[in-house]
Design a protein around this motif. Structure first.
Motif, PDB file in Angstrom:
ATOM      1  N   ASP A  19     -60.466 131.698 -18.913  1.00  0.00           N
ATOM      2  CA  ASP A  19     -60.134 131.770 -20.332  1.00  0.00           C
ATOM      3  C   ASP A  19     -60.285 133.205 -20.827  1.00  0.00           C
ATOM      4  OD1 ASP A  19     -62.845 132.327 -20.879  1.00  0.00           O
ATOM      5  OD2 ASP A  19     -63.310 130.270 -21.440  1.00  0.00           O
ATOM      6  N   PRO A  20     -59.976 133.500 -22.084  1.00  0.00           N
ATOM      7  CA  PRO A  20     -60.031 134.888 -22.582  1.00  0.00           C
ATOM      8  C   PRO A  20     -61.422 135.528 -22.507  1.00  0.00           C
ATOM      9  CG  PRO A  20     -58.652 133.583 -24.004  1.00  0.00           C
ATOM     10  CD  PRO A  20     -59.287 132.619 -23.054  1.00  0.00           C
ATOM     11  N   GLU A  21     -62.475 134.707 -22.376  1.00  0.00           N
ATOM     12  CA  GLU A  21     -63.826 135.264 -22.199  1.00  0.00           C
ATOM     13  C   GLU A  21     -64.188 135.381 -20.723  1.00  0.00           C
ATOM     14  OE1 GLU A  21     -63.285 132.721 -24.634  1.00  0.00           O
ATOM     15  OE2 GLU A  21     -62.984 134.486 -25.930  1.00  0.00           O
ATOM     16  N   TRP A  22     -63.240 135.127 -19.846  1.00  0.00           N
ATOM     17  CA  TRP A  22     -63.394 135.203 -18.394  1.00  0.00           C
ATOM     18  C   TRP A  22     -64.385 134.181 -17.844  1.00  0.00           C
ATOM     19  CZ3 TRP A  22     -59.963 137.547 -15.389  1.00  0.00           C
ATOM     20  CH2 TRP A  22     -59.122 138.491 -15.998  1.00  0.00           C
ATOM     21  N   ASN A  23     -64.441 133.043 -18.509  1.00  0.00           N
ATOM     22  CA  ASN A  23     -65.155 131.895 -17.971  1.00  0.00           C
ATOM     23  C   ASN A  23     -64.155 130.994 -17.249  1.00  0.00           C
ATOM     24  OD1 ASN A  23     -67.723 132.548 -19.196  1.00  0.00           O
ATOM     25  ND2 ASN A  23     -66.811 131.930 -21.143  1.00  0.00           N
ATOM     26  N   VAL A  24     -64.622 130.290 -16.227  1.00  0.00           N
ATOM     27  CA  VAL A  24     -63.751 129.387 -15.475  1.00  0.00           C
ATOM     28  C   VAL A  24     -63.442 128.168 -16.335  1.00  0.00           C
ATOM     29  CG1 VAL A  24     -63.501 127.964 -13.407  1.00  0.00           C
ATOM     30  CG2 VAL A  24     -64.710 130.137 -13.270  1.00  0.00           C
ATOM     31  N   SER A  25     -62.152 127.932 -16.579  1.00  0.00           N
ATOM     32  CA  SER A  25     -61.761 126.764 -17.366  1.00  0.00           C
ATOM     33  C   SER A  25     -61.286 125.615 -16.482  1.00  0.00           C
ATOM     34  CB  SER A  25     -60.650 127.140 -18.355  1.00  0.00           C
ATOM     35  OG  SER A  25     -59.470 127.514 -17.659  1.00  0.00           O
ATOM     36  N   ALA A  26     -60.865 125.919 -15.266  1.00  0.00           N
ATOM     37  CA  ALA A  26     -60.436 124.886 -14.326  1.00  0.00           C
ATOM     38  C   ALA A  26     -60.489 125.460 -12.922  1.00  0.00           C
ATOM     39  CB  ALA A  26     -59.022 124.407 -14.654  1.00  0.00           C
ATOM     40  N   ARG A  27     -60.725 124.599 -11.956  1.00  0.00           N
ATOM     41  CA  ARG A  27     -60.736 125.038 -10.560  1.00  0.00           C
ATOM     42  C   ARG A  27     -60.235 123.921  -9.666  1.00  0.00           C
ATOM     43  NH1 ARG A  27     -66.133 127.238  -8.908  1.00  0.00           N
ATOM     44  NH2 ARG A  27     -66.573 127.562 -11.116  1.00  0.00           N
ATOM     45  N   ARG A  28     -59.684 124.327  -8.545  1.00  0.00           N
ATOM     46  CA  ARG A  28     -59.148 123.359  -7.578  1.00  0.00           C
ATOM     47  C   ARG A  28     -59.304 123.935  -6.178  1.00  0.00           C
ATOM     48  NH1 ARG A  28     -53.182 122.490  -5.915  1.00  0.00           N
ATOM     49  NH2 ARG A  28     -52.986 120.276  -5.383  1.00  0.00           N
ATOM     50  N   ARG A  29     -59.842 123.136  -5.275  1.00  0.00           N
ATOM     51  CA  ARG A  29     -60.106 123.589  -3.907  1.00  0.00           C
ATOM     52  C   ARG A  29     -59.356 122.714  -2.915  1.00  0.00           C
ATOM     53  NH1 ARG A  29     -66.131 124.642  -1.482  1.00  0.00           N
ATOM     54  NH2 ARG A  29     -66.038 126.217  -3.115  1.00  0.00           N
ATOM     55  N   VAL A  30     -58.751 123.371  -1.914  1.00  0.00           N
ATOM     56  CA  VAL A  30     -58.096 122.657  -0.822  1.00  0.00           C
ATOM     57  C   VAL A  30     -58.545 123.294   0.493  1.00  0.00           C
ATOM     58  CG1 VAL A  30     -56.091 122.055  -2.227  1.00  0.00           C
ATOM     59  CG2 VAL A  30     -56.036 124.139  -0.837  1.00  0.00           C
ATOM     60  N   THR A  31     -58.346 122.574   1.580  1.00  0.00           N
ATOM     61  CA  THR A  31     -58.718 123.063   2.909  1.00  0.00           C
ATOM     62  C   THR A  31     -57.714 124.099   3.398  1.00  0.00           C
ATOM     63  OG1 THR A  31     -59.755 120.944   3.436  1.00  0.00           O
ATOM     64  CG2 THR A  31     -59.185 122.374   5.292  1.00  0.00           C
ATOM     65  N   THR A  32     -58.211 125.135   4.044  1.00  0.00           N
ATOM     66  CA  THR A  32     -57.331 126.175   4.582  1.00  0.00           C
ATOM     67  C   THR A  32     -56.616 125.678   5.837  1.00  0.00           C
ATOM     68  OG1 THR A  32     -58.840 127.891   3.788  1.00  0.00           O
ATOM     69  CG2 THR A  32     -57.232 128.536   5.443  1.00  0.00           C
ATOM     70  N   PRO A  33     -55.297 125.656   5.835  1.00  0.00           N
ATOM     71  CA  PRO A  33     -54.565 125.219   7.040  1.00  0.00           C
ATOM     72  C   PRO A  33     -54.754 126.200   8.199  1.00  0.00           C
ATOM     73  CG  PRO A  33     -53.170 125.093   5.083  1.00  0.00           C
ATOM     74  CD  PRO A  33     -54.390 125.885   4.691  1.00  0.00           C
ATOM     75  N   SER A  34     -54.502 125.696   9.399  1.00  0.00           N
ATOM     76  CA  SER A  34     -54.664 126.517  10.599  1.00  0.00           C
ATOM     77  C   SER A  34     -53.334 126.986  11.167  1.00  0.00           C
ATOM     78  CB  SER A  34     -55.423 125.724  11.675  1.00  0.00           C
ATOM     79  OG  SER A  34     -54.735 124.522  11.988  1.00  0.00           O
ATOM     80  N   VAL A  35     -52.229 126.643  10.502  1.00  0.00           N
ATOM     81  CA  VAL A  35     -50.884 127.052  10.925  1.00  0.00           C
ATOM     82  C   VAL A  35     -50.282 127.889   9.810  1.00  0.00           C
ATOM     83  CG1 VAL A  35     -48.603 126.277  11.647  1.00  0.00           C
ATOM     84  CG2 VAL A  35     -50.633 124.969  12.321  1.00  0.00           C
TER      85      VAL A  35
END
Length: 304
Positions: A19-35
């Motif tokens: 956000d404009p104050e540089w706080n995390v407003s949303a996050r999403r994590r996925v697994t790193t592919p190997s290909v």
């Protein structure tokens, strides 16, 4: 929203929207592919998700381990399946938009310089002590970057000859292809090698850390001296106000307390040492640093 950042690692790809104050407003994590094709697709999908969280087009930065050759655009990295591929260009093409791509250690340096332990200082050096060793330099809230874009690869400077000789340490080939780099002694695997050389025991860095006040005291002391010599070189070269530590080895209790006298002893005469501090941003530093770099690039205040 003001920007989005993606922390690209060997096991996960985490997107964070700020956000404009540089706080995390949303996050999403996925697994790193190997290909590789799957890797590019996964990163582009994370970019699409980040864009969907923002009402307006925002800059997006990616922080990742390894290097990009500025002459060829090809990646050199050990922990993601991208070496020899034009990763930044492929990501931009797949996402259909420009992105800012920086080394993750440099991203942490920028994040800590602006938002973290270095925010009250002018010249900030980050030193990441983990599976590898790297860092970055930020001055007045701007990341330093030269034509080769390797500034911050501190782990690939030479280990101190006097300590190597005094303790009869083996001179090993580094992952970069050269012999005797500091990283081969002070990264996590290097700490285990020190224990094996000095005591004959096969121990993990965590086990050594837990026993550093006991039978691993000499191993820990030597490790601190090796890190201190690297910091001596950084002081002589950069003369930073503060050195901010990150990475798995920085989580050992009393790290700053144990390193401080070793760093002072390594300096020339009684030259003052910089402030030594742990990174404050935690798992936000990498993505926020990359996002901030993208915001600076859009705003015309990019790397020095």
């Amino acid at each position: 929203m003001i920007a989005a950042g993606i922390d690209l690692g060997g096991t996960k790809i985490e997107a964070q929207v700020f956000d404009p104050e540089w706080n995390v407003s949303a996050r999403r994590r996925v697994t790193t592919p190997s290909v590789y094709p799957d890797l590019v697709h996964a990163i582009a999908d994370q970019i699409a998700w980040a864009e969907a969280q923002c009402p307006l087009d925002v800059p997006i930065g990616i922080g990742a381990a390894g290097l990009i050759n500025p002459q060829t655009g090809l990646a050199l990295t050990a922990n993601i399946c991208a070496s020899g591929h034009p990763l930044p260009a492929d990501i931009a093409a797949a996402a259909g938009r420009p992105i800012t791509y920086i080394n993750d250690c440099r991203a942490l340096a920028l994040s800590e310089a602006v938002f973290g332990a270095g925010r009250v200082h002018r010249t900030v050096v980050s030193l990441i002590l983990g599976t590898g060793v790297g860092g970055g330099v930020a001055h007045d809230g701007v990341l330093h970057s030269g034509p080769a874009q390797v500034g911050g690869e501190f782990g690939h400077t030479a280990a101190p000859a006097h300590l190597v000789a005094a303790h009869d340490l083996p001179i090993l080939e580094c992952g970069c292809g050269r012999m005797g780099c500091a990283e081969t002694y002070i990264a996590g695997p290097g700490l285990s090698r020190l224990a094996k050389t000095l005591t004959g025991l096969d121990l993990t860095p965590v086990e050594i850390g837990e026993r550093r006040k006991g039978d691993m005291a000499d191993v820990w002391s030597l490790w601190c001296d090796l890190v201190a010599d690297l910091l001596r070189n950084l002081v002589l070269t950069v003369d930073p106000d503060v050195v901010v530590f990150g990475g798995g080895l920085s989580k050992f209790p009393d790290l700053i307390k144990d390193l401080t006298p070793a760093v002072q002893s390594a300096q020339i005469g009684d030259v003052a040492i910089p402030v030594l501090s742990l990174a404050e941003g935690g798992d936000t530093s990498g993505a926020r640093g990359a996002a901030y770099a993208a915001w600076q690039a859009q705003d015309g205040r990019g790397a020095a």
